[in-house]
Design an enzyme around this catalytic site. Structure first.
Site, PDB file in Angstrom:
ATOM      1  N   GLU A  27       3.943 -11.441 -35.952  1.00 44.46           N
ATOM      2  CA  GLU A  27       4.725 -10.232 -35.722  1.00 44.46           C
ATOM      3  C   GLU A  27       5.859 -10.557 -34.756  1.00 44.46           C
ATOM      4  O   GLU A  27       5.697 -11.386 -33.852  1.00 44.46           O
ATOM      5  CB  GLU A  27       3.840  -9.125 -35.137  1.00 44.46           C
ATOM      6  N   ASN A  72       3.195  -3.033 -35.575  1.00 45.29           N
ATOM      7  CA  ASN A  72       3.990  -1.896 -35.118  1.00 45.29           C
ATOM      8  C   ASN A  72       5.488  -2.157 -35.258  1.00 45.29           C
ATOM      9  O   ASN A  72       6.269  -1.241 -35.490  1.00 45.29           O
ATOM     10  CB  ASN A  72       3.662  -1.572 -33.659  1.00 45.29           C
ATOM     11  N   ASN A 172       2.339   0.241 -41.852  1.00 41.59           N
ATOM     12  CA  ASN A 172       1.399  -0.244 -40.840  1.00 41.59           C
ATOM     13  C   ASN A 172       0.937   0.902 -39.946  1.00 41.59           C
ATOM     14  O   ASN A 172       1.765   1.616 -39.370  1.00 41.59           O
ATOM     15  CB  ASN A 172       2.064  -1.307 -39.958  1.00 41.59           C
ATOM     16  N   GLU A 173      -0.370   1.107 -39.892  1.00 45.42           N
ATOM     17  CA  GLU A 173      -1.021   2.006 -38.913  1.00 45.42           C
ATOM     18  C   GLU A 173      -0.304   3.357 -38.770  1.00 45.42           C
ATOM     19  O   GLU A 173      -0.136   3.875 -37.663  1.00 45.42           O
ATOM     20  CB  GLU A 173      -1.125   1.322 -37.550  1.00 45.42           C
ATOM     21  N   TYR A 244     -10.300  -4.400 -33.112  1.00 46.18           N
ATOM     22  CA  TYR A 244     -10.235  -5.321 -31.978  1.00 46.18           C
ATOM     23  C   TYR A 244     -11.423  -5.042 -31.062  1.00 46.18           C
ATOM     24  O   TYR A 244     -11.842  -3.888 -30.909  1.00 46.18           O
ATOM     25  CB  TYR A 244      -8.926  -5.145 -31.198  1.00 46.18           C
ATOM     26  N   GLU A 292      -5.932  -6.950 -39.588  1.00 45.73           N
ATOM     27  CA  GLU A 292      -5.816  -7.161 -38.147  1.00 45.73           C
ATOM     28  C   GLU A 292      -7.216  -7.166 -37.562  1.00 45.73           C
ATOM     29  O   GLU A 292      -7.940  -6.174 -37.678  1.00 45.73           O
ATOM     30  CB  GLU A 292      -4.978  -6.078 -37.454  1.00 45.73           C
ATOM     31  N   GLN A 350      -3.027 -12.467 -33.306  1.00 46.78           N
ATOM     32  CA  GLN A 350      -1.939 -13.036 -34.070  1.00 46.78           C
ATOM     33  C   GLN A 350      -2.049 -14.559 -34.024  1.00 46.78           C
ATOM     34  O   GLN A 350      -3.048 -15.083 -33.538  1.00 46.78           O
ATOM     35  CB  GLN A 350      -0.610 -12.549 -33.509  1.00 46.78           C
TER      36      GLN A 350
END
Length: 504
Positions: A27, A72, A172-173, A244, A292, A350
């Protein structure tokens, strides 16, 4: 010493190992791109400015797929800013991570990096501040061979052949209020359906990923997936998952068992997707893209002061990983493999510097963090089929995840070579575990052909620029064989892989 037992059977196949499970994520955030993969002034930079030490470590890590350019970041990204002559590219405020984006790296440069790293690009489009037309435009630029304005622009920019990107993430999200262009489920579902129809009209064989929930603790978890899939079930191939994990308040026991939460997360999304499919009377099965996942000490990041200055490539969430973190990463890979019948793509977030297995210093070295090792070994060893694996052994109670098995494991078997690989973790903080492995179903002659263990008396030990190999894999472990049973000793708080092979 604690004792546990597992019996392995080549007929107990879950699914083939999907090579896309060993994906990563790049990213435009912090130092992942700038001074991570790209640093033209570095002594080891190649002719394109890419750090060859990072390229070598990426290949060693064994990653197969890379999600790009966010994250993001993508929800405010104008892809066309990153093409054409560098001196003409605009510098933009990047609102997701409060930084300046120079656009020195765009899709053309990244595609060259991906070719050098031998990884497949999973491209994310901006459905936050943009929409259908921009998705079609970037697809035309990347995948149309020639004869259109954007395809010919790509060729003029130096890429004669199209990039052939097969997998596309539709935003994304967007369930998250932090996201630029945040939408409710119905709004996102409609936009995703429109985008998916358009992309399929342009290239019918694309594999499309709809955004699932940003995490299983989101208040809309479950209802989001249901609403999105009701609208898009026949148009997309995947629904995404993000998770996460971190150790909270010294609760190591719960942290070591967080793969239990990943299991529950996956099972819940599968159940929701299948429920929608049943209501629609569809025989299609939606796959999961766990694009992710990692250990991330998010509470530390959120607890820090907000940035005040606009900088290029600021140091953002450069977590330093210890031994316990690496064991958890190995266990999360076990969970992903265990669900390989439905989770057929995954990306550890990442790749470099930002919550990453690889760290660098500008103008200086690159090194492997502790979490590098279980990922690299699993990617190298997991081949063929994933086997259904049930461990009979002790358990313990956790505050966050209830009862957890002391030993968690999965196995893979490659019919082409006969290789059988067991991946196991011992979550006990004090006692080793003697794990008996039943091999009768594989016939006579299976013998250990390598062990790899990550463990250390100091669970807080880390790798640094000054001590890059403080934590690494121990290959000196022994496996005893008595008849058709092999015995492996798993140290406290450890990750272990054992390969069995029949004599040729």
């Amino acid at each position: 010493m604690l004792k546990a037992h597992v019996t392995l059977d080549p007929a107990a196949v879950v699914a083939p190992v999907s090579r896309r499970l060993f994906g990563t994520f790049v990213e435009h955030m912090g130092r992942c791109v700038y001074t991570g993969i790209y640093e033209p002034g570095h002594p080891l930079a190649d002719e394109d400015g890419f750090r060859t030490d990072v390229l070598a470590l990426t290949r060693e890590l064994g990653v197969t797929t890379v999600r790009y350019p966010g994250g993001n970041f993508v929800s405010g990204y104008r892809w066309e800013d990153g093409i054409g002559p560098r001196e003409q590219r605009p510098r933009r405020r990047e609102l997701a991570w409060h930084s300046i984006e120079t656009n020195e790296i765009g899709i053309d440069e990244f595609a060259r990096w991906a070719a050098k790293a031998d990884v497949e690009i999973m491209y994310a489009v901006n459905l936050g501040t943009r929409g259908v037309q921009e998705a079609l435009d970037v697809h035309e630029y990347c995948n149309q061979p020639a004869g259109t304005t954007l395809a010919d622009l790509r060729r003029a920019n130096g890429a004669e052949r199209p990039y052939g990107i097969a997998m596309w993430c539709l935003g994304n999200e967007l369930d998250g209020p932090w996201q630029l262009g945040h939408k409710n489920a119905a709004e996102y579902a409609r936009l995703t359906a429109e985008t998916a129809r358009a992309l399929r009209a342009a290239e019918p064989g694309l594999q499309l990923v709809a955004c699932g929930s940003s995490g299983s603790t989101m208040p809309t978890f479950g209802s989001w997936e249901s609403t999105v899939l009701e609208e898009t079930y026949d148009l997309v191939d995947y629904i995404s998952c993000h998770a996460y994990y971190e150790e909270y308040d010294g609760d190591l026991g719960s942290f070591l068992a967080c793969a239990n939460d990943m299991d529950h997360f996956i099972d819940s999304v599968v159940a929701t997707a299948d429920s929608v499919g049943a209501r629609l009377r569809s025989r299609k099965k939606i796959q999961l893209s766990f694009d992710e996942w990692n250990v991330w000490y998010l509470s530390r990041f959120q607890g820090g002061p907000p940035p005040t200055e606009w900088q290029v490539a600021p140091r953002v969430i450069e977590d330093e990983y210890n031994v316990a973190d690496a064991v958890v990463v190995g266990n999360l890979l076990i969970a992903l493999l265990r669900h390989s019948d439905r989770v057929t793509a995954a990306c550890q977030a990442q790749l470099v510097n930002v919550i990453a297995p690889i760290r660098t210093e500008p103008g200086g070295p690159a090194w492997r963090q502790t979490i590098f090792h279980p990922f690299a070994r699993t990617a190298a060893l997991a081949r063929g089929d994933v086997l259904r694996t049930a461990v009979d052994g002790p358990s313990y109670e956790t505050e966050r995840y209830g009862t957890a098995a002391t030993v968690d494991a999965v196995a893979t078997h490659d019919p082409a070579t006969g290789d059988l690989v067991l991946f196991a973790v011992n979550r006990d903080r004090a006692e080793p575990v003697e794990l008996a492995v039943g091999l009768r179903a594989f016939g006579a002659g299976a013998r250990p052909a390598g062990t790899w263990t990550l463990a250390d008396d100091d669970l807080l030990a880390t790798n640094t620029a000054d001590s890059p190999d403080r934590v690494t894999l121990d290959t000196s472990g022994t496996v005893t064989v008595d008849g058709d049973t092999a015995t492996v000793v798993l140290p406290p708080v450890s990750w272990t892989a054992v390969r069995f092979r029949k004599p040729s």
